[in-house]
Each structure stands twice: as C-alpha cells, then as structure tokens.
Write an enzyme that holds these catalytic residues in place. Structure first.
Site, PDB file in Angstrom:
ATOM      1  N   LYS A 208       0.824  -1.207   0.000  1.00 23.96           N
ATOM      2  CA  LYS A 208       0.000   0.000   0.000  1.00 23.96           C
ATOM      3  C   LYS A 208       0.857   1.256   0.000  1.00 23.96           C
ATOM      4  CE  LYS A 208      -4.272  -2.186   1.222  1.00 23.96           C
ATOM      5  NZ  LYS A 208      -5.301  -2.540   2.179  1.00 23.96           N
ATOM      6  N   ARG A 243      -2.612 -10.294   5.011  1.00 25.18           N
ATOM      7  CA  ARG A 243      -3.024 -10.495   3.612  1.00 25.18           C
ATOM      8  C   ARG A 243      -1.956  -9.856   2.734  1.00 25.18           C
ATOM      9  NH1 ARG A 243      -5.505  -7.423  -0.179  1.00 25.18           N
ATOM     10  NH2 ARG A 243      -6.921  -8.471  -1.622  1.00 25.18           N
TER      11      ARG A 243
HETATM   12  N1  PMM Z   1      -7.141  -4.439   0.849  1.00 26.42           N
HETATM   13  C1  PMM Z   1      -7.445  -4.555  -0.457  1.00 26.42           C
HETATM   14  C2  PMM Z   1      -8.364  -5.528  -0.891  1.00 26.42           C
HETATM   15  N2  PMM Z   1      -8.927  -6.389  -0.033  1.00 26.42           N
HETATM   16  N3  PMM Z   1      -9.186  -7.184   2.157  1.00 26.42           N
HETATM   17  C3  PMM Z   1      -8.911  -7.092   3.459  1.00 26.42           C
HETATM   18  N4  PMM Z   1      -9.487  -7.947   4.327  1.00 26.42           N
HETATM   19  N5  PMM Z   1      -8.060  -6.147   3.960  1.00 26.42           N
HETATM   20  C4  PMM Z   1      -7.434  -5.238   3.151  1.00 26.42           C
HETATM   21  O1  PMM Z   1      -6.688  -4.384   3.654  1.00 26.42           O
HETATM   22  C5  PMM Z   1      -7.717  -5.303   1.743  1.00 26.42           C
HETATM   23  C6  PMM Z   1      -8.619  -6.304   1.287  1.00 26.42           C
HETATM   24  C7  PMM Z   1      -6.805  -3.628  -1.451  1.00 26.42           C
HETATM   25  O2  PMM Z   1      -5.566  -4.108  -1.882  1.00 26.42           O
HETATM   26  P1  PMM Z   1      -5.308  -4.949  -3.263  1.00 26.42           P
HETATM   27  O3  PMM Z   1      -5.949  -4.162  -4.382  1.00 26.42           O
HETATM   28  O4  PMM Z   1      -3.821  -4.990  -3.398  1.00 26.42           O
HETATM   29  O5  PMM Z   1      -5.875  -6.313  -3.139  1.00 26.42           O
END
Ligand code: PMM
Length: 264
Positions: A208, A243
């Site tokens: 991020k 994650r």
């Molecule tokens: N961040 C993203 C997408 N899904 N799910 C959870 N549980 N927590 C998060 O911080 C989260 C998520 C956005 O990031 P990405 O686009 O790299 O998947």
C-alpha cells in the site's frame, strides 16, 4: 503462528497486479505458486477496491472468480472470496470458499451478512467508510483508533444479529480504506488494542501507498520488503493473519522472527 493469506486479484485494475491474472488458468497457477510458498489461505477477488476504482457488474465479477474458487477449493486449498457483493459471496461459497472477505464489513450490500450466515461461512469485516471512488472524502478522524474500533464493533453486532457466530468473525482495520498515511500508522501502532474487541484480527498492508511514502520512494519494487516487515510487526501484535501479495517474503520474515523467539 500468524496465518498468511495470499492475494489473487482476478481484476484488470488492482493497483499493483491488475491484469496479470485475469485469465482463470493464470490466476490458478499464481494461487498454486503462493500455496507452494507457504500461503495458508488464498484470497480471490474479482473487483478492484483501489482508491478511485469503479464498481463492476456482478455477472462479470462472478464469471471471473467462480472457476478459480471451484478449482482451488477442489484441490483442498482454503479459499476466501474478496467481495462486497452478496450474490458473488454466495456463489463463491457454493464453489467451496470458506471465508467471505468483505472490505465494507457488510455495508455495501445489505444482503451480505444474511448470505454469509446462510452459507455457514466465516467473514472478514473490514473497516470502511464508503466506496473507493471517493473514500478519502470521509478520511477525517478525531481519534482514529477509537473510531475504527467503535465502527468495527457496530459491524460485528450487525453480523451477529444476522446469525453469524462470533467464532466465525474476523475483523480488519482496513488499512488504506478511508485512511491517510498517518491514520494507517496510528492503527498499526495500536493493533493490540483492536484485538481487545475479542475477535481475530487480519491486517492488509501489502504494497500500500503509505509504505512507499514512508520510504520516500517511487520505486514500487521496494514495497514487498516493507510489507514483510509489517507482517512481522503485525504478528508481534498478535494479528491472526496478514493479507499479502508476496507470500514468500512474508513467510520467510515470519519464519526468521519465530526462529529468533525460539519457537520455529
Ligand atoms: N485491501 C485490499 C483488498 N482487499 N481485504 C482485506 N481484508 N483487507 C485489506 O486491507 C484489503 C482487502 C486492497 O488491496 P489490493 O488491491 O492490493 O488487493
């Protein structure tokens, strides 16, 4: 040990890997490589939630994720489905997903919590103050950690009222969701306080922007080491899971941290 959730974004526009795994066979191959690297859970998503992202039609989201979830679950892999959409969540659970990962904590779709209860799935409730296309408009806090906790508490109450058992609930402070750089650090600094809500805590800091900002770099390749460090620190604060995109880096970092503590 803290669990590692490996990310498979079956999307065109996720901010770090959009378009790389849109074809099901590519998504499946990528998921397998994450499992080989030590992922405990594979989080499959068909819709980007990056800042500024627009929602996509449900049938497209479902068509993207269903074959991938069905294949991975059929191989015995623990799958979570990253969606804000009750129909997609229900379809993914029928295809074998065990966890529904809803970054909106059940707010984006009022049918979500009853659907998860009916499927008997676990749920990740993310802290969220509104859609990605204008999430920073609501990023104003007097005391970010207390407000995140209070708002997560409301989501937990809603989930329990919908019939989801407490042991099936996981909370996530929603790093980057309606939070600016310093808000994210405040949340991470007090992760243990969030754990006092009494639920498992998942942290999604991977790649991020706030990590890049802290390093004062435009070099996106440097975000994976930064992420692995946050994984170790989150584990020290008793996070249930992290994650991440680069599973190998996080698994290696967590392994070295446990060897240091003598529990490897
Ligand atoms: N961040 C993203 C997408 N899904 N799910 C959870 N549980 N927590 C998060 O911080 C989260 C998520 C956005 O990031 P990405 O686009 O790299 O998947």
């Amino acid at each position: 040990m803290t669990l590692v959730m490996g990310i498979v974004n079956v999307t065109e526009d996720s901010f770090s890997d959009g378009g790389d795994y849109l074809a099901p066979e590519k998504a499946i191959a990528h998921a397998r490589s994450l499992v080989a690297a030590g992922a405990d859970i594979i989080d499959v998503g068909g819709e980007s939630t990056r800042p500024g992202a627009h929602r996509i039609p449900r049938d497209i989201e479902r068509a993207r994720i269903e074959p991938v979830v069905a294949f991975l679950a059929g191989e015995g892999i623990s799958v979570s489905i990253d969606t804000m959409n009750a129909e997609t969540a229900a379809a993914a659970c029928r295809a074998g997903a065990r966890i529904v990962n809803d970054v909106s904590g059940g707010q984006a779709d009022p049918a979500m919590l009853p659907a998860v209860a009916a499927a008997g799935a676990e749920i990740v409730l993310g802290h969220w103050r509104g859609p990605s296309d204008d999430m920073y408009a609501r990023a104003h806090y007097d005391d970010v950690v207390s407000e995140v906790m209070a708002e997560l508490h409301e989501r937990v109450d809603a989930a329990r009222a919908a019939g989801i058992a407490p042991e099936r609930i996981i909370v996530d402070p929603g790093i980057g969701f309606g939070k600016r750089g310093e808000d994210n650090w405040s949340v991470l600094r007090q992760l243990e306080r969030i754990a006092t809500l009494g639920y498992r805590v998942l942290v999604g800091a991977s790649r991020k922007r706030f990590l890049q900002d802290a390093l004062a770099t435009d070099d996106i390749a440097r975000r994976d080491l930064a992420t692995a460090v946050t994984s170790v620190l989150a584990a020290q604060e008793h996070a249930w899971g992290v994650r991440v995109h680069d599973v190998q880096a996080t698994v290696d970092a967590l392994t070295i941290a446990s060897a240091w503590k003598g529990s490897a």
